[in-house]
Motif scaffolding. Structure first.
Motif, mmCIF file in Angstrom:
data_model
loop_
_atom_site.group_PDB
_atom_site.id
_atom_site.type_symbol
_atom_site.label_atom_id
_atom_site.label_comp_id
_atom_site.label_asym_id
_atom_site.label_seq_id
_atom_site.Cartn_x
_atom_site.Cartn_y
_atom_site.Cartn_z
ATOM 1 N N GLY A 38 3.011 -6.441 -8.179
ATOM 2 C CA GLY A 38 2.075 -7.222 -7.366
ATOM 3 C C GLY A 38 1.330 -6.410 -6.338
ATOM 4 O O GLY A 38 0.609 -6.986 -5.520
ATOM 5 N N GLN A 39 1.462 -5.092 -6.367
ATOM 6 C CA GLN A 39 0.800 -4.244 -5.375
ATOM 7 C C GLN A 39 -0.259 -3.347 -6.030
ATOM 8 O O GLN A 39 -0.202 -3.045 -7.225
ATOM 9 N N ALA A 40 -1.218 -2.902 -5.203
ATOM 10 C CA ALA A 40 -2.255 -1.956 -5.620
ATOM 11 C C ALA A 40 -2.531 -1.006 -4.481
ATOM 12 O O ALA A 40 -2.183 -1.286 -3.307
ATOM 13 N N ALA A 41 -3.168 0.130 -4.797
ATOM 14 C CA ALA A 41 -3.588 1.090 -3.767
ATOM 15 C C ALA A 41 -5.074 1.374 -3.942
ATOM 16 O O ALA A 41 -5.542 1.620 -5.071
ATOM 17 N N ARG A 42 -5.806 1.282 -2.838
ATOM 18 C CA ARG A 42 -7.215 1.702 -2.877
ATOM 19 C C ARG A 42 -7.222 3.206 -3.106
ATOM 20 O O ARG A 42 -6.530 3.961 -2.402
ATOM 21 N N ILE A 43 -8.006 3.675 -4.085
ATOM 22 C CA ILE A 43 -7.972 5.094 -4.434
ATOM 23 C C ILE A 43 -9.381 5.593 -4.689
ATOM 24 O O ILE A 43 -10.270 4.823 -5.095
ATOM 25 N N PHE A 44 -9.592 6.892 -4.438
ATOM 26 C CA PHE A 44 -10.910 7.492 -4.600
ATOM 27 C C PHE A 44 -10.839 8.633 -5.614
ATOM 28 O O PHE A 44 -9.768 9.159 -5.908
ATOM 29 N N THR A 45 -11.985 8.990 -6.133
ATOM 30 C CA THR A 45 -12.047 10.005 -7.200
ATOM 31 C C THR A 45 -11.367 11.299 -6.767
ATOM 32 O O THR A 45 -11.643 11.839 -5.695
ATOM 33 N N ALA B 240 -9.859 9.417 -11.860
ATOM 34 C CA ALA B 240 -11.190 9.831 -12.300
ATOM 35 C C ALA B 240 -12.274 8.883 -11.804
ATOM 36 O O ALA B 240 -13.433 9.019 -12.189
ATOM 37 N N MET B 241 -11.919 7.969 -10.929
ATOM 38 C CA MET B 241 -12.869 6.925 -10.535
ATOM 39 C C MET B 241 -12.485 6.362 -9.170
ATOM 40 O O MET B 241 -11.315 6.343 -8.799
ATOM 41 N N ASP B 242 -13.486 5.925 -8.406
ATOM 42 C CA ASP B 242 -13.206 5.110 -7.224
ATOM 43 C C ASP B 242 -12.769 3.721 -7.695
ATOM 44 O O ASP B 242 -13.423 3.108 -8.548
ATOM 45 N N GLY B 243 -11.655 3.241 -7.149
ATOM 46 C CA GLY B 243 -11.186 1.931 -7.579
ATOM 47 C C GLY B 243 -9.824 1.608 -6.991
ATOM 48 O O GLY B 243 -9.553 1.894 -5.805
ATOM 49 N N TYR B 244 -8.932 1.070 -7.850
ATOM 50 C CA TYR B 244 -7.613 0.646 -7.392
ATOM 51 C C TYR B 244 -6.560 1.125 -8.387
ATOM 52 O O TYR B 244 -6.682 0.892 -9.605
ATOM 53 N N ALA B 245 -5.553 1.828 -7.862
ATOM 54 C CA ALA B 245 -4.410 2.229 -8.674
ATOM 55 C C ALA B 245 -3.484 1.037 -8.809
ATOM 56 O O ALA B 245 -3.120 0.395 -7.806
#
Length: 424
Positions: free
Chosen positions: A95-102, A54-59
């Protein structure tokens, strides 16, 4: 002479809704606006179709960031970028993340989204500067709607919101009730069409245009039969034609007690059952309502046609339509709640008067003033023959029998309807 309430109850009980098996048709979704849904709709799709952001951010994995803060940020490796419409390829590891968009799909392993304003990116790593809530900014699959359950019920009017839902559910066609057929004609030797030059004593037939507009606004099909002169044979032939081709027949004029008012006599001669001949209301006292037990219709119908003989004066035509005919069209057309008229109490800005002998309807406008609705009486004469001050009105104030005065600032009952729903 019947009270308005008794007349309304009699009329409403005469109506049987269209048959959900026989009286339906399938229409393209682009043609469905304003139609009445005939069968419930389900969808094979979940809404949302998948877990998404629901948001631009990081999963992220909540267990990785549950202690993050500005003073002690959590440093995660960015392993994938996920725009909307992209299928994630990786499963997040500790320790990982994914750049994610709305709107983008949440990757496997992630359960929370941290909005980008609460992060700081450094090349292929991101600092999480706050502790999110578990599941924050994640729209879960099927959290809006679960596949296979009822999406929309039968009997609702389809407007933009419902059509959007149907489109999103991949329903390009939809089953709706057919439009009720309403035959309309006007009676009187004095009437001429809009194209004819007026001679002394003549008037233009405005009623047929007004009634056709009202019928169409209520989702029905208007069958226009023109002007019928005060001739018993011509009237009988027109009425016969109307009842064999329509669910509802509306005539204006010819239902009073004058020497040239033939409608009731013709209906009696055709074997009609006349349920109402007059109602204690102003305007609109002369009102004929009849049904036919022996008739032929080329299209199957759940009942015999209902005949409305409305008065001839323009204001009386509109008032009696709003009060009696409109609910019949809506109930016949399949509206689930039955189409009964609704009333609300609002403050009247103006003084409202009546002789108190009959239920009186005064037309005007509803205005929203400082968050409160007010009724503003239309200016000019409130004669039933005055068509001019009906323009731009959207409400009817109702003064009961024995009520002769509503002072300014006092509350009055207002008739609400589909046609009069737009207020300013």
């Amino acid at each position: 002479m019947l009270s308005v309430r008794d007349a309304a109850d009699i009329i409403f009980n005469l109506v049987q809704p269209l048959d959900p098996q026989q009286d339906t048709e399938v229409v393209d979704l682009f043609a469905a606006n304003g139609r009445i849904l005939a069968t419930p709709v389900t969808s094979p799709l979940d809404f949302p179709h998948w877990d998404n952001s629901a948001m631009d951010g990081y999963a992220v994995r909540y267990e990785d960031v549950h202690n993050a803060s500005t003073e002690q940020p959590v440093n995660l490796e960015i392993v994938e970028e996920i725009p909307a419409g992209y299928q994630p390829k990786l499963t997040l590891q500790p320790g990982q993340a994914a750049r994610i968009f709305t709107g983008a799909v949440i990757p496997q392993g992630a359960d929370t989204v941290v909005m980008q304003e609460m992060t700081h990116r450094e090349d292929h790593r991101v600092l999480i500067l706050t502790t999110p809530q578990l599941g924050e900014f994640v729209r879960r699959k099927a959290s809006y709607y679960q596949a296979g359950t009822q999406l929309l019920p039968a009997g609702i009017k389809l407007t933009a919101a419902e059509i959007a839902v149907l489109a999103a559910s991949q329903c390009p066609q939809i089953r709706v009730y057919r439009r009720p057929r309403v035959a309309i004609f006007s009676t009187g030797d004095e009437l001429v069409t809009v194209n004819q030059p007026l001679q002394p004593g003549q008037i233009v037939d405005s009623n047929q245009y007004a009634l056709a507009a009202l019928v169409q606004q209520n989702g029905a099909e208007a069958i226009l039969l023109g002007i019928v002169k005060d001739n018993p044979e011509a009237l009988q032939q027109t009425i016969k034609q109307a009842i064999t081709n329509a669910d509802i027949v509306i005539s204006s004029g010819g239902v009073s007690v004058g020497d040239y008012d033939y409608v009731d006599k013709i209906l009696d001669g055709l074997g009609a059952k006349i349920h109402i001949r007059a109602v204690a209301m102003r305007p609109g006292k002369p009102l004929t309502v009849a049904t036919f037990s022996n008739f032929y219709s080329p299209v199957p119908s759940p009942q015999s046609p209902i005949y409305f003989g409305l008065p001839g004066n323009p204001a009386a035509v509109l008032v009696t339509f709003w009060r009696f005919v409109q609910p019949v069209i809506q109930k016949l057309g399949g509206i689930a709640e039955g189409g009964k008229p609704e009333f609300m109490k609002v403050r009247s800005r103006d003084e409202l008067r009546s002789d108190g002998k009959r239920e009186t309807y005064i037309w005007g406008r509803l205005h929203l003033i400082d968050g409160v609705y007010e009724f503003h009486k239309a200016g000019g004469s409130h004669s039933s023959g005055n068509l001019i001050n009906l323009a731009q009105t959207n409400a009817l104030a109702v003064l009961p029998v024995d009520t002769t005065l509503i002072p300014p600032g006092e509350k009055v009952d207002i008739l609400l309807s589909q046609v009069m729903s737009h207020t300013t």
